[in-house]
Design a protein around this motif. Structure first.
Motif, mmCIF file in Angstrom:
data_model
loop_
_atom_site.group_PDB
_atom_site.id
_atom_site.type_symbol
_atom_site.label_atom_id
_atom_site.label_comp_id
_atom_site.label_asym_id
_atom_site.label_seq_id
_atom_site.Cartn_x
_atom_site.Cartn_y
_atom_site.Cartn_z
ATOM 1 N N VAL A 1 0.833 -1.204 0.000
ATOM 2 C CA VAL A 1 0.000 0.000 0.000
ATOM 3 C C VAL A 1 0.868 1.255 0.000
ATOM 4 C CG1 VAL A 1 -0.177 0.043 2.540
ATOM 5 C CG2 VAL A 1 -1.941 1.139 1.152
ATOM 6 N N VAL A 2 2.074 1.177 0.590
ATOM 7 C CA VAL A 2 2.980 2.332 0.590
ATOM 8 C C VAL A 2 3.476 2.608 -0.830
ATOM 9 C CG1 VAL A 2 5.150 3.256 1.489
ATOM 10 C CG2 VAL A 2 3.688 1.866 2.967
ATOM 11 N N SER A 3 3.816 1.537 -1.568
ATOM 12 C CA SER A 3 4.297 1.696 -2.952
ATOM 13 C C SER A 3 3.258 2.417 -3.800
ATOM 14 C CB SER A 3 4.585 0.323 -3.573
ATOM 15 O OG SER A 3 5.322 -0.506 -2.714
ATOM 16 N N TRP A 4 2.024 1.927 -3.736
ATOM 17 C CA TRP A 4 0.938 2.533 -4.525
ATOM 18 C C TRP A 4 0.692 3.980 -4.086
ATOM 19 C CZ3 TRP A 4 -1.424 0.295 -8.694
ATOM 20 C CH2 TRP A 4 -1.233 -1.075 -8.885
ATOM 21 N N SER A 5 0.674 4.194 -2.764
ATOM 22 C CA SER A 5 0.376 5.536 -2.245
ATOM 23 C C SER A 5 1.451 6.538 -2.644
ATOM 24 C CB SER A 5 0.246 5.490 -0.717
ATOM 25 O OG SER A 5 -0.793 4.616 -0.323
ATOM 26 N N VAL A 6 2.727 6.134 -2.548
ATOM 27 C CA VAL A 6 3.827 7.025 -2.931
ATOM 28 C C VAL A 6 3.722 7.379 -4.407
ATOM 29 C CG1 VAL A 6 6.323 7.146 -3.272
ATOM 30 C CG2 VAL A 6 5.408 6.270 -1.126
ATOM 31 N N MET A 7 3.390 6.396 -5.234
ATOM 32 C CA MET A 7 3.311 6.650 -6.674
ATOM 33 C C MET A 7 2.129 7.556 -7.014
ATOM 34 S SD MET A 7 5.268 5.867 -9.167
ATOM 35 C CE MET A 7 5.106 7.251 -10.263
ATOM 36 N N ILE A 8 0.998 7.330 -6.350
ATOM 37 C CA ILE A 8 -0.189 8.172 -6.581
ATOM 38 C C ILE A 8 0.103 9.612 -6.150
ATOM 39 C CG2 ILE A 8 -2.557 8.615 -5.782
ATOM 40 C CD1 ILE A 8 -2.897 5.527 -5.697
ATOM 41 N N CYS A 9 0.717 9.771 -4.959
ATOM 42 C CA CYS A 9 1.067 11.116 -4.476
ATOM 43 C C CYS A 9 2.071 11.792 -5.410
ATOM 44 C CB CYS A 9 1.645 11.034 -3.063
ATOM 45 S SG CYS A 9 0.433 10.602 -1.786
ATOM 46 N N SER A 10 3.003 11.003 -5.950
ATOM 47 C CA SER A 10 4.009 11.558 -6.868
ATOM 48 C C SER A 10 3.342 12.064 -8.150
ATOM 49 C CB SER A 10 5.047 10.487 -7.205
ATOM 50 O OG SER A 10 5.737 10.076 -6.042
ATOM 51 N N LYS A 11 2.439 11.259 -8.708
ATOM 52 C CA LYS A 11 1.704 11.690 -9.904
ATOM 53 C C LYS A 11 0.931 12.976 -9.630
ATOM 54 C CE LYS A 11 2.363 8.096 -12.791
ATOM 55 N NZ LYS A 11 2.932 8.205 -14.149
ATOM 56 N N ALA A 12 0.325 13.037 -8.444
ATOM 57 C CA ALA A 12 -0.453 14.225 -8.084
ATOM 58 C C ALA A 12 0.447 15.457 -8.004
ATOM 59 C CB ALA A 12 -1.161 13.997 -6.751
ATOM 60 N N GLN A 13 1.610 15.320 -7.361
ATOM 61 C CA GLN A 13 2.521 16.452 -7.206
ATOM 62 C C GLN A 13 3.089 16.937 -8.536
ATOM 63 O OE1 GLN A 13 3.233 18.211 -4.430
ATOM 64 N NE2 GLN A 13 1.730 16.968 -3.344
ATOM 65 N N HIS A 14 3.177 16.030 -9.494
ATOM 66 C CA HIS A 14 3.704 16.399 -10.817
ATOM 67 C C HIS A 14 2.600 16.825 -11.794
ATOM 68 C CE1 HIS A 14 8.047 15.393 -10.637
ATOM 69 N NE2 HIS A 14 7.664 14.695 -9.594
ATOM 70 N N GLY A 15 1.384 16.944 -11.282
ATOM 71 C CA GLY A 15 0.299 17.443 -12.123
ATOM 72 C C GLY A 15 -0.328 16.406 -13.031
ATOM 73 N N CYS A 16 -0.006 15.129 -12.837
ATOM 74 C CA CYS A 16 -0.587 14.052 -13.666
ATOM 75 C C CYS A 16 -1.848 13.545 -12.979
ATOM 76 C CB CYS A 16 0.418 12.932 -13.867
ATOM 77 S SG CYS A 16 2.047 13.476 -14.445
#
Length: 801
Positions: free
Chosen positions: A501-516
């Motif tokens: 769940v951490v892997s998915w959450s980090v990736m989702i948050c990263s996409k959000a921060q990069h405007g994706c």
């Protein structure tokens, strides 16, 4: 002291009194009684009497004497006796092997095992079982397989004792499939065999398989004991389909068997309820237990720390439990103090933590590396580096956990350089870093956005054999994402073999921060389809994506899904995202009403999100009202004053803007200076507005003027407030200087990645777009809110920020 067992023939006859000797049977009974009661003194007296009376003990008596010394941990005495025994049999060797194994001298145990084989004695099942125990405890699978081969050659392979020992050895070495094959192909199974397999599954976290095996054991007519139920209840501690139902069924069964008041089963039940969120049931079990040992107290204290919203009230319950156990004479263990220190850390109970440290010294536990790590972690969390470092230096046996705690403490408090120094010291000491300290170091690189250093740490992780650990890959994703390299972050995510769940959450948050935004939401849906339950961080990433992407209705829908479908309690961060979502969309009234209904009306984070929206939509009336509320909540926070000042300034209202400046001066509120930095090669270069300190500053200003000239040729103008008389004040902002340095220093094909501690201003945002166009370069700028990717005169945020 143990008397010398000199052969009787070598002793002077004048010192011997044979008439006072007892017989073999009497001596044996005395030694056996001493072994059973643990009274080593009486056993030694009997041995001394044999020596004094020149008694010649038989082999049976000598083996009993050897067994006594081994079971009481007197291995020097046992070895001395063993060496002087005129004759030995397999029981003699078994006793010494078992004694060495008991105190952890595994090499010596295997040495005696090999010696027994060389003598030509026929080894029995207990000899082989002791050797297998050594292999299991040391996880030496190759040696274990050799012993297995010897057992087969000896014809003892079908013995149930050896089957159980082999299963235990294979499971402890992580070869549970081999343990299962032995189990399924054995004709002689007992309750120990079933318990061994159940414990094997529980050890590796195969919870459903653990419970299925338990059911089969019951169906085969074997009775469940405390050991079986303990392993099964441990499996129910993990959340999976029907885990709660299984746990309650097992609870009912323990009551039926009359084992619910057994301290082992009761502790397992308490632990299960605490870890599955039923703290009330855990407390009830604790209250009805007639006998409570330190393990049960530890389980109850740890149960309180399982609560997501651990508060001062919960901490007081924990502290009261510690006081209660001490009043009742239950001695705290190292684990007790370590979890109490965690509680102190969670609620920042500094004074109580110091009292706990005093008790640690009272019980003489300060040298324990487990306690040392807890103390380091506690003091580091409060920013007390000197105290943390003292604990670190006073820990006599520094294990990797102690190093990790100290490094993590530096990183959490922004002392990144000290963290790197300590990490290099660890490498120089010859100790091997584990996955946790590697993860912490990657986190440090993420905070600095130092991708090059992060890549070096990643390379070391691969070399050290921990590169494939999920915790390392999660930190690697975060490191690349925070360094502006979302493609490398995505690649690391796809290469992660077991994303949690951490892997998915980090990736989702990263996409959000990069405007994706859309990609983040697609990833969230894919996560659900893969059976991974989202947590609070996951939904924070989803809401951030909706906010940055202008997806208002989707964001509000996910906010409700979080509460209604997953039963989660929204925290201030989720609610601030919802305010930001509404505010960015221009729904300022809805955003303000949301704050009043959120339960976080007095939290400045909520009002700051609304004030930022007021600036975007130039609503000076609402901004004044919101800012007054915010300044009352945080009178010394410069960000609130600066935001309101900028709102007035952008609207051309000079007098109120001037008054805000004067108010800041009167109250001694200082604006945090803007700082931008960029990593080039192995060095991080920092800049402030109008910087004159960099060694290449003249070249930087010359290139900046050249780029500004190109902008003017294509008709670019920035629109600052009317008080800006000198445009260079804006053009020489720290991010512009850092970007210019990057353009000079990096190859044409390399993106320019710049980090900034404050939010980028609108003028610099416009300037960056034109720089990317006139220089044909990709510019990536990170501020505290999000990433901006500038390409061909446009930004990934689509000016929606």
């Amino acid at each position: 002291m143990l008397p010398q067992t000199t052969p009787i023939s070598q002793q002077s006859s004048q010192h011997c009194h044979p008439s006072y000797s007892l017989d073999n049977v009497t001596y044996t009974k005395l030694i056996q009684y001493s072994t059973k009661t643990g009274s080593l003194v009486h056993g030694k007296l009997a041995h001394a009497h044999m020596v004094k009376t020149c008694f010649k003990p038989c082999l049976f008596l000598l083996n009993n004497l050897l067994n006594m010394y081994c079971k009481r941990g007197e291995l020097d005495s046992a070895c001395n006796l063993f060496d002087k025994m005129p004759k030995r049999n397999v029981i003699s060797y078994n006793s010494l092997i078992s004694g060495y194994t008991q105190v952890g001298l595994f090499d010596k145990a295997m040495g005696v095992f090999n010696e027994a084989r060389v003598t030509g004695l026929k080894l029995d099942k207990f000899t082989y079982a002791s050797a297998l125990s050594v292999c299991g405890q040391t996880c030496y699978i190759e040696l274990g397989k050799l012993v297995h081969g010897l057992i087969v050659l000896s014809g003892s392979g079908s013995d149930v004792v050896l089957t159980n020992s082999l299963m235990d050895m294979y499971s402890k070495c992580g070869w549970v499939d081999h343990a299962k094959i032995l189990f399924e192909n054995s004709d002689n199974l007992d309750d120990v065999s079933w318990n061994s397999l159940i414990a094997s599954y529980a050890r590796i976290g195969a919870n459903e398989e653990t419970l299925r095996t338990l059911v089969k054991m019951h169906q085969c007519g074997f009775s469940l004991n405390t050991y079986t139920l303990g392993s099964a209840l441990k499996a129910c501690c993990k959340i999976f389909d029907n885990s709660e139902l299984f746990g309650k069924l097992l609870h009912g069964y323990t009551v039926k068997l009359g084992l619910d008041l057994d301290v082992v089963v009761g502790t397992a039940l308490l632990d299960m309820y605490a870890k599955t969120g039923d703290l009330g049931d855990a407390i009830q079990i604790f209250k009805v237990m007639p006998y409570r040992n330190v393990v049960m107290y530890n389980a109850m204290i740890a149960g309180f720390l399982q609560i997501d919203t651990f508060s001062y009230e919960h901490a007081n319950e924990v502290f009261n439990l510690l006081s209660q156990m001490q009043r009742l004479g239950v001695k705290p263990s190292t684990f007790t103090f370590s979890i109490i220190l965690r509680a102190c850390k969670s609620v920042e109970a500094f004074e109580y933590g110091k009292q706990v440290h005093t008790q640690v010294c009272k019980y003489n536990l300060q040298g324990d590396e487990f306690i040392g790590s807890g103390l380091i972690d506690f003091y580091s969390s409060l920013g007390l580096f000197e105290d943390a470092l003292k604990c670190f230096n006073l820990t006599p046996r520094l294990d990797i956990v102690s190093w990790t705690s100290m490094v993590a403490g530096y990183i959490q408090n922004g002392e990144t350089e000290s963290a790197f120094d300590l990490f290099y010291e660890l490498l120089a000491s010859g100790k091997k870093p584990d996955e946790f300290i590697i993860s912490s170091m990657l986190g440090a690189c993420a905070n600095l956005a130092a991708a090059r250093s992060g890549e070096q740490i990643q390379g070391y992780a691969v070399k050290a054999g921990v590169g494939k650990f999920t915790i390392v890959q999660n930190s690697q994703i975060c490191m690349y994402a925070k360094s502006g390299d979302i493609d490398s972050a995505n690649l690391t995510f796809t290469e992660t073999e077991n994303p949690d769940v951490v892997s998915w959450s980090v990736m989702i948050c990263s996409k959000a921060q990069h405007g994706c935004a859309r990609e983040a939401l697609e990833l969230f849906e894919l996560m659900k389809n893969c059976g991974i339950a989202p947590n609070h961080i996951t939904f924070l990433g989803v809401l951030t994506a909706c906010s940055h992407g202008g997806l208002v209705e989707e964001g509000l829908r996910y906010f409700e899904i979080m509460k209604n479908d997953y039963g989660m309690t929204t925290n201030v961060q989720h609610c601030a995202c919802a305010v930001d979502l509404l505010g960015r969309a221009g729904r300022l009234v809805d955003a303000e009403n949301f704050i009043f209904n959120s339960g976080f009306e007095d939290n400045p984070v909520m009002w700051r999100a609304l004030l930022s929206a007021c600036r975007v939509y130039k609503d000076t009336v609402a901004a004044k009202r919101v800012a007054e509320k915010l300044i009352n909540l945080e009178p010394q926070a410069a960000a609130s004053y600066v935001l309101l000042y900028n709102i007035y300034n952008d609207a051309g209202i000079e007098l109120p803007a001037k008054k805000i400046r004067e108010l800041m001066t009167d109250r001694g509120v200082k604006k945090e200076p803007g700082l931008s930095w960029i990593e080039v090669g192995n060095e991080v270069h920092s800049f402030v507005s109008g910087d004159q300190s960099h060694q290449m500053i003249q070249l930087i200003y010359a290139r900046l003027e050249e780029m500004l000239g190109k902008m003017k040729k294509i008709g670019c103008m920035i629109t600052s407030g009317p008080e800006i008389k000198d445009r260079k004040v804006v053009y020489y902002h720290s991010e512009n200087l850092a970007v210019t340095f990057g353009i000079i220093s990096l190859p044409q094909s390399a993106p320019v990645r710049v980090m900034k501690n404050l939010r980028v201003c609108s003028d610099c945002h416009t300037t960056m777009k034109f720089f990317s166009e006139v220089e044909k370069r990709e510019i990536i700028l990170r501020d505290p809110i999000r990433f901006h990717h500038f390409r061909d005169g446009a930004c990934s945020c689509r000016d929606y920020w």
